[in-house]
Design a protein around this motif. Sequence first.
Motif, short mmCIF file in Angstrom:
data_model
loop_
_atom_site.label_atom_id
_atom_site.label_comp_id
_atom_site.label_asym_id
_atom_site.label_seq_id
_atom_site.Cartn_x
_atom_site.Cartn_y
_atom_site.Cartn_z
N THR C 29 2.18 28.36 -29.28
CA THR C 29 3.35 28.49 -28.58
C THR C 29 4.31 27.01 -29.20
N ALA C 30 3.25 26.54 -28.93
CA ALA C 30 3.70 24.52 -28.97
C ALA C 30 3.97 24.74 -30.53
N LEU C 31 3.26 25.22 -31.05
CA LEU C 31 3.70 25.34 -32.47
C LEU C 31 5.05 26.53 -33.61
N LYS C 32 4.79 26.99 -32.77
CA LYS C 32 6.05 28.22 -33.26
C LYS C 32 7.33 27.69 -33.46
N VAL C 33 8.51 29.04 -33.91
CA VAL C 33 9.32 28.20 -33.92
C VAL C 33 10.26 29.62 -33.22
N ASN C 34 11.12 29.00 -32.54
CA ASN C 34 11.76 30.17 -31.33
C ASN C 34 11.91 31.60 -31.72
N SER C 35 11.90 31.71 -32.91
CA SER C 35 12.13 33.11 -33.42
C SER C 35 10.38 34.41 -32.73
N SER C 65 13.73 17.47 -21.39
CA SER C 65 14.30 17.93 -22.47
C SER C 65 13.41 19.00 -23.18
N GLN C 66 14.10 19.52 -24.85
CA GLN C 66 13.69 20.88 -25.36
C GLN C 66 12.22 19.99 -25.87
N THR C 67 11.99 19.35 -26.03
CA THR C 67 11.02 19.04 -26.86
C THR C 67 10.11 17.38 -25.41
N ALA C 68 8.93 17.60 -26.28
CA ALA C 68 7.63 17.39 -25.49
C ALA C 68 7.58 16.01 -25.23
N PHE C 69 8.46 15.01 -26.49
CA PHE C 69 8.90 13.65 -26.48
C PHE C 69 9.76 13.23 -25.92
N GLY C 70 10.49 14.22 -25.11
CA GLY C 70 10.78 13.50 -23.42
C GLY C 70 9.65 12.94 -22.06
N SER C 71 8.68 13.56 -22.31
CA SER C 71 8.00 13.48 -21.50
C SER C 71 7.52 11.41 -21.25
N PHE C 72 7.52 10.45 -22.20
CA PHE C 72 7.17 9.70 -22.93
C PHE C 72 7.19 8.74 -21.32
N PRO C 73 8.09 8.88 -20.74
CA PRO C 73 7.84 7.41 -19.41
C PRO C 73 7.40 8.16 -18.29
N TRP C 74 6.99 9.40 -17.97
CA TRP C 74 6.25 10.55 -16.74
C TRP C 74 4.26 9.59 -17.83
N LYS C 244 13.08 27.56 -17.33
CA LYS C 244 11.49 28.37 -17.63
C LYS C 244 12.38 29.59 -18.12
N SER C 245 13.64 29.41 -18.60
CA SER C 245 14.03 30.53 -19.56
C SER C 245 13.57 30.72 -20.51
N PHE C 246 13.86 28.84 -20.98
CA PHE C 246 14.85 29.40 -22.88
C PHE C 246 13.84 28.00 -23.32
N ALA C 247 12.73 27.72 -22.86
CA ALA C 247 12.73 26.58 -23.80
C ALA C 247 10.67 26.86 -24.20
N TRP C 248 10.49 27.62 -23.88
CA TRP C 248 8.74 27.58 -23.89
C TRP C 248 7.90 26.96 -25.19
N GLY C 249 8.49 26.24 -26.39
CA GLY C 249 7.92 25.72 -27.60
C GLY C 249 7.43 24.54 -26.90
N GLY C 250 9.01 23.77 -26.04
CA GLY C 250 8.98 22.64 -25.78
C GLY C 250 7.73 21.74 -24.42
N LEU C 251 7.66 23.85 -23.69
CA LEU C 251 7.31 23.41 -22.61
C LEU C 251 6.09 23.05 -22.68
N ALA C 252 5.13 24.87 -23.79
CA ALA C 252 4.04 24.12 -23.86
C ALA C 252 3.28 23.20 -25.25
N ALA C 253 4.31 21.76 -25.57
CA ALA C 253 3.91 21.32 -26.30
C ALA C 253 3.22 20.33 -25.43
N ALA C 254 4.28 20.18 -24.15
CA ALA C 254 4.19 19.18 -23.10
C ALA C 254 2.62 19.54 -22.27
N GLY C 255 2.60 21.06 -22.58
CA GLY C 255 1.22 21.40 -21.70
C GLY C 255 0.43 20.64 -22.63
#
Lengths: 364, 285, 284
Positions: C29-35, C65-74, C244-255
Amino acid sequence: MDNGGSEGIMSEVIVENVTKKFGNFVALDNVNLTIKPKEFFVLLGPSGSGKTTLLRLIAGLEDITEGSIYIGGKKVNDVPPKDRNVAMVFQNYALYPHFNVFDNIALTLKVRGYSKDAIKSRVSEIAKILHIEDILNKKPRELSGGQQQRVALARALVREPSVFLLDEPLSNLDAKLRVEARSFLRSLQKEVGVTTVFVTHDQSEAMALATTIAVLDKGIIKQVGDPYELYTKPKDIFTAGFIGSPAMNMIPGKLVKDGSSWRFVSEDFSVQLINTEFENEYDVILGIRPEHITLVKDDGINAKINNVEPMGAVTYLDIQVGSVELTVQYTGLIKLEAGMEIKVKFVEEKMLFYDRKTEKLLNV
Amino acid sequence: MNRNQVIKIGLVFAAPLIIYFLIFFIYPIYLLFKYSFTSASGAFSFINFENMIRDPILYDSLINTLYYFIGSVAVQFSAGFIAAVILNSYTGRLKNAFRSILYIPLTISPIVIALMWLIIFNPTYGPVDYMLDMNLNWLGSMNLAMPTIILANAWEYIPFVFLIIYAGLQSVPKQYYEAASIDGMSRFQTFRYITLPSIRPIMIIAFLLNSIGILQGFTLVYVLTNGGPGFSTYILSFYIYKVAFTYFNLNYASALSLLFLVIIGIYVYAILKLSSVEKYLGIKK
Amino acid sequence: MKKLDAFLLILLIIFSFFALFPIYWTVITALKVNSEIFTIPPVFFPTKITFSNFYTPGTTFGEVSQTAFGSFPWLINSTIIALASSLIGTFVIGAPAAYALTRYLKNVWFARLILFMMMIPEAAFIIPFYVIITKLNMINTWWGLILVYISFTAPLSTWLLMGFFSDIPKSVEEAASIDGLSAFSTFYKIALPMVIPGIMVSIILNFINAWNEFIYALVLTYTPFPTGAQTVPLYLTDFIVIEKSFAWGGLAAAGVIVMLPSIILGIYAQKYLVKGWTMGAVKE
């Protein structure tokens, strides 16, 4: 700086009325010993006799319950191990696994503030004596059992301790190495000249090494003496049975006055004694070593051979005399077989009589 | 060294632990008692405990906790046990690889597991509904929410039971099995009379540690269902959090915390007493 | 025998499938495109791989944000807090206490105490910890969480290292005391180096537990680095709640980013784990 030194080496150890209890269990019961300077002193006894406890008390690893210990004239009851200037070799050697051999030996010198050069020269000196110069860079786990044992000896001897304590240091070696190590240890001790206390359960080891042996059983000193004394005149039944291999024969019986002379009477036979005198008639146990029973043509005690064990230089015979089985040591080889009837005689001046009640030797 | 010196040195080594223990364990318990017996007006009172008796959400939470606990223990222990027995009986070369694979979920954060579950169990785009050819609203349904949480939790902690019991099975000396086969025991008899008795203490320790871990559960409920739907996934730990940090009733939440501690205390004590595993844990002479 | 093994192998493969599938799904999921994420039927083998869920230009640093990179400060907070609480728990508290308990204070009550500390459920202590950390003025700070996390790192280290210390022969320490070392240098120079495997496991397990911790962080922190001490699990919850509803890619990437270190460290420590948990009751 040099708190070992030559006067340290001359140290005498005195154990005075020492009792050690673990909870209610009495490990040592009012023990008194004097270990003279330069002596090779062996504490001998079966497991649980308290010999290792006594050694640990001298080292300061355990607390004395009652009594005192003096090293070099100084009471050491409250002196921690590091300030007693004793050295110890443990049964499992207890080398520091994460240090190499050099550091294992050098640690005690570093702690005591020796200079780098002094440490280097001391370590290489002791390494030379113990023939371990080639392995100074190795870790303990890379060494053989014999090498580990030498490193443990080197670590103990490097700072010239007042007293050198060894806790069954040979028991982890195989039989051949053990005999080699024995003679090596003996000559090493002579060379260094340090007062040595050595714990073992192996009586032949004790006989081979000791200048003096103390026999312990159940926390009590049974007898102290040189190997000759202990072998020829064991003062009680325990010592008599513990020293010597094969063990001394024990025959229950009575001493009876027969006219002007004495007679030993057992259930199955009796022996006329010519040169031995006693105060009273006693219930006794006769102790006689296997080599002091001789085979005779006639005028002897009737016996039947149960088993023959030819060893080469000697032959052991298990013989049945009435209800008791005795071991006989015959010098040389002899053509005998199980089941044969023979006659034997006891060498009178070697017969030892122990009071059955007190278990003490009656011979004067 | 005499006894006093020994104790003195020991206490110096243990001093950081003892100081920490006093500030972060004893003092907290004191605080819990203090708040528990304090009313809203700040006076000493039993009101918080009286309120417990009249609190329907607490009843729901306790029943849910029991449901969650029994379900989790049953699933985790049986699956972990079975997996361990299977791997132990397997003699192929991939033994160690399987051990590592089956262990991996244990290292993953509960929060990551929650997000995995959100994606996988999504009724529209998730693969689970697709594979089962159903359209179930796993987390949104009163009946399915708790089983889904139990499943998510089990996914993480089955490996824990598995790993301990597998180690126990591996530690049974080979000679026992050789003796059993010479005695003519069947596979089942060997398992029943040799294996099980040998690993009994290990199984109990695994059970104990596992059930304590289960009672720690909070994160999955918080993220996956937030207690819902309704109160169907309110468990005690979640309820304590809610009372404290949503309703800001610290006193009542403290009383609930004490209740939680007492329940766990009784549970652990009972297991230790009934099973006599204390000596294996080094907590009995 | 061969037949049985084949059967067991199939069962093991089934178990492994269950263990690995959620991880696999998260990673793809983290590597998929949204489609390919939002499509019916779901895509089991993505045809296109993208790293845009991890990073896209224009990602706002330090915001959910929608990409995992935003998690850097955390991630910075998580790393520092997990590392500090693990090291303090191991070296300052756990190792000396374990040594004291195996060598000097051999009383079963101390062992019971450690077990008691390990059994406290986090939820039962959130209130007192909240009160204490507030009093110390450490809410939303590194030290606030570190002090609280020691409540589980220290007992685990102690418990685990007790097993390791009791396995080393006492005579080595006795040799050291005869060689002239004090009780404290015997501990640091002799005993501690002999339990290095135990120390490593203690550090790793503590790190994983602190890295994964959620409830204390939830209660005691509220903003990310640099203003606060929020850890990366909270980034994920915010993400879940907000996106929740729309950014699974970024969520999975952060996971993926959160689970990666703990999986790697966990596998490394695996062979010592059981010994640690059961305090040597199982000899492997």
